[in-house]
Design an enzyme around this catalytic site. Structure first.
Site, PDB file in Angstrom:
ATOM      1  N   ASN A 152       0.902 -12.165   2.646  1.00 47.39           N
ATOM      2  CA  ASN A 152       2.241 -11.828   2.122  1.00 47.39           C
ATOM      3  C   ASN A 152       3.081 -10.961   3.050  1.00 47.39           C
ATOM      4  OD1 ASN A 152       0.561  -9.607   1.416  1.00 47.39           O
ATOM      5  ND2 ASN A 152       2.005  -9.019  -0.175  1.00 47.39           N
ATOM      6  N   GLU A 250      -7.597  -2.378   0.249  1.00 44.95           N
ATOM      7  CA  GLU A 250      -6.361  -2.158  -0.508  1.00 44.95           C
ATOM      8  C   GLU A 250      -6.009  -3.454  -1.210  1.00 44.95           C
ATOM      9  OE1 GLU A 250      -4.883   0.655  -1.166  1.00 44.95           O
ATOM     10  OE2 GLU A 250      -6.265   1.775   0.113  1.00 44.95           O
ATOM     11  N   CYS A 284       2.405  -6.502  -2.985  1.00 43.34           N
ATOM     12  CA  CYS A 284       1.440  -5.694  -3.734  1.00 43.34           C
ATOM     13  C   CYS A 284       2.167  -4.561  -4.443  1.00 43.34           C
ATOM     14  CB  CYS A 284       0.387  -5.130  -2.795  1.00 43.34           C
ATOM     15  SG  CYS A 284       1.102  -4.296  -1.378  1.00 43.34           S
ATOM     16  N   GLU A 463      -4.085   4.029   4.517  1.00 40.59           N
ATOM     17  CA  GLU A 463      -3.644   3.378   5.749  1.00 40.59           C
ATOM     18  C   GLU A 463      -2.401   4.097   6.273  1.00 40.59           C
ATOM     19  OE1 GLU A 463      -3.994  -1.055   4.261  1.00 40.59           O
ATOM     20  OE2 GLU A 463      -4.710  -0.810   6.331  1.00 40.59           O
TER      21      GLU A 463
HETATM   22  P1  NAP Z   1      -6.903 -12.851  -0.803  1.00 38.49           P
HETATM   23  O1  NAP Z   1      -6.919 -14.202  -1.360  1.00 38.49           O
HETATM   24  O2  NAP Z   1      -7.804 -11.820  -1.353  1.00 38.49           O
HETATM   25  O3  NAP Z   1      -7.180 -12.992   0.777  1.00 38.49           O
HETATM   26  C1  NAP Z   1      -7.102 -11.890   1.644  1.00 38.49           C
HETATM   27  C2  NAP Z   1      -7.908 -12.180   2.893  1.00 38.49           C
HETATM   28  O4  NAP Z   1      -9.297 -12.221   2.563  1.00 38.49           O
HETATM   29  C3  NAP Z   1      -7.592 -13.537   3.526  1.00 38.49           C
HETATM   30  O5  NAP Z   1      -7.616 -13.406   4.920  1.00 38.49           O
HETATM   31  C4  NAP Z   1      -8.726 -14.390   3.012  1.00 38.49           C
HETATM   32  O6  NAP Z   1      -8.983 -15.515   3.801  1.00 38.49           O
HETATM   33  C5  NAP Z   1      -9.865 -13.397   3.080  1.00 38.49           C
HETATM   34  N1  NAP Z   1     -11.062 -13.761   2.303  1.00 38.49           N
HETATM   35  C6  NAP Z   1     -11.167 -14.653   1.278  1.00 38.49           C
HETATM   36  N2  NAP Z   1     -12.442 -14.703   0.832  1.00 38.49           N
HETATM   37  C7  NAP Z   1     -13.157 -13.822   1.585  1.00 38.49           C
HETATM   38  C8  NAP Z   1     -14.534 -13.425   1.620  1.00 38.49           C
HETATM   39  N3  NAP Z   1     -15.427 -13.944   0.773  1.00 38.49           N
HETATM   40  N4  NAP Z   1     -14.922 -12.512   2.525  1.00 38.49           N
HETATM   41  C9  NAP Z   1     -14.022 -11.961   3.378  1.00 38.49           C
HETATM   42  N5  NAP Z   1     -12.716 -12.314   3.403  1.00 38.49           N
HETATM   43  C10 NAP Z   1     -12.284 -13.226   2.516  1.00 38.49           C
HETATM   44  O7  NAP Z   1      -5.422 -12.235  -0.868  1.00 38.49           O
HETATM   45  P2  NAP Z   1      -4.071 -13.002  -0.507  1.00 38.49           P
HETATM   46  O8  NAP Z   1      -3.848 -14.083  -1.508  1.00 38.49           O
HETATM   47  O9  NAP Z   1      -4.068 -13.362   0.928  1.00 38.49           O
HETATM   48  O10 NAP Z   1      -3.006 -11.821  -0.707  1.00 38.49           O
HETATM   49  C11 NAP Z   1      -2.437 -11.466  -1.937  1.00 38.49           C
HETATM   50  C12 NAP Z   1      -3.128 -10.249  -2.529  1.00 38.49           C
HETATM   51  O11 NAP Z   1      -3.088  -9.174  -1.589  1.00 38.49           O
HETATM   52  C13 NAP Z   1      -2.466  -9.702  -3.773  1.00 38.49           C
HETATM   53  O12 NAP Z   1      -3.446  -9.380  -4.723  1.00 38.49           O
HETATM   54  C14 NAP Z   1      -1.774  -8.427  -3.281  1.00 38.49           C
HETATM   55  O13 NAP Z   1      -1.555  -7.436  -4.272  1.00 38.49           O
HETATM   56  C15 NAP Z   1      -2.703  -7.972  -2.243  1.00 38.49           C
HETATM   57  N6  NAP Z   1      -2.052  -7.061  -1.299  1.00 38.49           N
HETATM   58  C16 NAP Z   1      -2.360  -5.735  -1.343  1.00 38.49           C
HETATM   59  C17 NAP Z   1      -1.736  -4.841  -0.477  1.00 38.49           C
HETATM   60  C18 NAP Z   1      -2.055  -3.365  -0.511  1.00 38.49           C
HETATM   61  O14 NAP Z   1      -1.822  -2.683   0.498  1.00 38.49           O
HETATM   62  N7  NAP Z   1      -2.582  -2.849  -1.597  1.00 38.49           N
HETATM   63  C19 NAP Z   1      -0.785  -5.311   0.446  1.00 38.49           C
HETATM   64  C20 NAP Z   1      -0.499  -6.680   0.448  1.00 38.49           C
HETATM   65  C21 NAP Z   1      -1.145  -7.550  -0.418  1.00 38.49           C
HETATM   66  P3  NAP Z   1      -8.370 -16.974   3.402  1.00 38.49           P
HETATM   67  O15 NAP Z   1      -6.910 -16.847   3.522  1.00 38.49           O
HETATM   68  O16 NAP Z   1      -8.949 -17.866   4.419  1.00 38.49           O
HETATM   69  O17 NAP Z   1      -8.817 -17.251   2.011  1.00 38.49           O
END
Ligand code: NAP
Ligand code: MG
Length: 482
Positions: A152, A250, A284, A463
């Site tokens: 994102n 995070e 997020c 962070e």
């Molecule tokens: P996600 O589906 O959890 O994926 C995040 C990363 O983790 C991707 O690179 C993903 O790879 C990888 N991943 C998936 N399965 C994994 C595993 N088993 N082991 C290690 N890595 C793995 O999150 P997203 O859909 O990309 O992002 C949206 C989420 O991020 C929302 O929940 C949002 O709130 C959160 N977010 C939080 C913050 C914060 O600072 N708190 C900031 C931005 C976003 P793939 O893409 O290949 O699946």
């Protein structure tokens, strides 16, 4: 295939051993494939970890100002490509030009910031309890940093992990999200062109369950920084801490905006509109709950509905009010939450419909507003990650704070008020890593700590700013006598 469609391992742009690639589609027009990246295996990831491990000692021994110079040089290269990178970000992730350009600028600023921080890197010296003894501390790198990032903020988040890790003398392996890896690849390309030594930064694309798993569990990884969903983050945390690695994760949010009785309604509308519908609600820190004092409630609901209906939705490259969702899965998830909210009895004010006609090939949804959202409804409790605002009525200030805190998440909370005492009380009482008075919940400064509480964060380290320096280093305490 250009360099940035490949992995970057040990200073070389390489193809995955699988021989397979993954396509990235334009979220505004899914008939277009924007780019293809390597569909790497665990074996590819292991090679990257080995390269980072091999380069670790010599990078740690490189004088910190010299490490900073590489970041500064890379920042300049990214700056020269700002327009190109903005377009790349829009065409892979979908946000509007006006949203993407500041994100690219932010990545540039982060690289410059940590280029300078590298020079501050050191320790403290103290007097000691006896004799001619002197005690001092110094910071040392952790070793190899495994970074896993979401789609994102596909350039800002990789930048805010890569830059402090490198500045403090760690080597890096990074796996960006599969749906929008291009902007992170461009950061790596800039570092390559800036002359970073082989193996210091390594970049591998591919499924999280393969590549991400290696980057969070491998024996030679010393520190893991993850940003993404709560589900994956808690899994990564559990797996990595088993091996006593230092880990930060995070994750999701369900961020409230409390509108008190003294609020300026116009200002409240501006803040909630921007927080809820900016970046298509895919932040997020997005405002997903508006908690409104009973005196302002009816008018707020009417006016925020009008605001939502006035937002023009369209392809990010045309710079409309709101772009598409990033992919089919996110689109379907939002549509499902709209159905659930209706079934659970929230009052549907507007939006939440797939856009047809000219835009039917993109993942477009109209911004949605629901009122009368009760705390036991899923729309109040679960992160939607789309442009869906839940509005809830609060009897008074205490009730509003109680509602704001009635969440398993705690990332960014806003209060809109003209009452300084209430503003201070909100800051005290809200359970949130970031709190904003008379400001939208999204948007962050780069030099102050960022992170959540409760289920949003592992609450290990923040962070950004100095907090990131602490995360990527360990302290050695030296007793010196003659
Ligand atoms: P996600 O589906 O959890 O994926 C995040 C990363 O983790 C991707 O690179 C993903 O790879 C990888 N991943 C998936 N399965 C994994 C595993 N088993 N082991 C290690 N890595 C793995 O999150 P997203 O859909 O990309 O992002 C949206 C989420 O991020 C929302 O929940 C949002 O709130 C959160 N977010 C939080 C913050 C914060 O600072 N708190 C900031 C931005 C976003 P793939 O893409 O290949 O699946
Ligand atoms: Mg996801």
């Amino acid at each position: 295939m250009t360099d940035t469609n490949r992995n970057y391992v040990g200073g070389e742009w390489t193809d995955a051993e699988t021989g397979e690639t993954i396509d990235v589609h334009n979220p505004a027009d899914t008939t277009t494939v924007v780019n293809s990246y390597q569909n790497s295996s665990a074996e590819d990831a292991e090679e990257a970890v080995a390269a980072a491990d091999e380069a670790a000692d010599s990078w740690a021994d490189t004088p910190a100002p010299e490490r900073g110079s590489v970041l500064r040089e890379a920042a300049g290269i990214i700056e020269d490509r700002k327009d190109e990178l903005t377009e790349l970000l829009v065409s892979e992730e979908g946000k509007t030009r006006s949203e993407a350009a500041p994100e690219v600028q932010r990545a540039i600023d982060i690289f410059y910031y940590y280029a300078e921080k590298a020079m501050d890197y050191g320790g403290t010296i103290k007097g000691a309890s006896g004799g001619r003894r002197q005690v001092s501390t110094r910071k040392e790198p952790q070793g190899v940093a495994g970074l896993i990032t979401p789609w994102n903020y596909p350039i800002a988040i990789p930048a805010w992990k890569i830059a402090p890790a490198l500045a403090t003398g760690n080597t890096v392996v990074i796996k960006p999200a599969s749906v929008a890896p291009g902007p992170a690849a461009e950061l790596v390309r800039a570092l390559d062109e800036a002359g970073i030594p082989d193996g210091v930064i390594n970049f591998v694309t591919g499924p999280g369950s393969e590549v991400g798993d290696v980057f969070s569990t491998h024996d030679d990884i010393d520190v893991v920084s993850f940003t993404g969903s709560s589900e994956v983050g808690h899994h990564v945390y559990d797996a990595a801490t088993e091996d006593v690695k230092r880990v930060q994760a995070e994750m999701g949010g369900k961020n409230p905006a409390v509108i008190t009785e003294s609020a300026d309604l116009e200002q409240a509308l501006d803040i909630v509109e921007a927080g809820a519908f900016g970046v298509t609600g895919q932040a997020c820190t997005a405002t997903s709950r508006a908690i409104v004092h009973t005196d302002l409630y009816d008018e707020f609901v009417e006016r925020i509905t009008e605001r939502a209906e006035a937002i023009d939705v369209g392809p990010g490259l045309e710079d409309p009010g709101m772009g598409p969702h990033v992919n089919q899965g996110e689109l379907e998830s939002t549509l499902e939450y709209v159905d659930v909210a209706k079934t659970e009895g929230a009052t549907h004010q507007t939006g939440g419909e797939r856009v047809e006609g000219d835009l039917e090939d993109g993942y477009f949804v109209t911004p949605a507003v629901f009122s009368d959202v009760d705390p036991d409804m899923r729309l109040f409790r679960e992160e939607v990650f789309g442009p869906v605002l839940a509005v809830t009525e609060a009897e008074d200030f205490d009730h509003a704070v109680e509602l704001a805190n009635d969440s398993e998440f705690g990332l960014s909370a806003s209060v809109v008020t003209d009452d300084l005492a209430q503003a201070n009380e909100f800051v005290d009482r809200v359970e949130s890593g970031v709190v904003k008075v008379n400001e939208k919940s999204t948007g962050l400064e780069l030099h102050v700590p960022f992170g959540g509480v409760k289920r949003t964060s592992t609450n290990t380290y923040r962070e950004q700013g100095d907090a990131a320096i602490d995360f990527y280093t360990q302290t050695k305490t030296v007793y010196l006598n003659d």
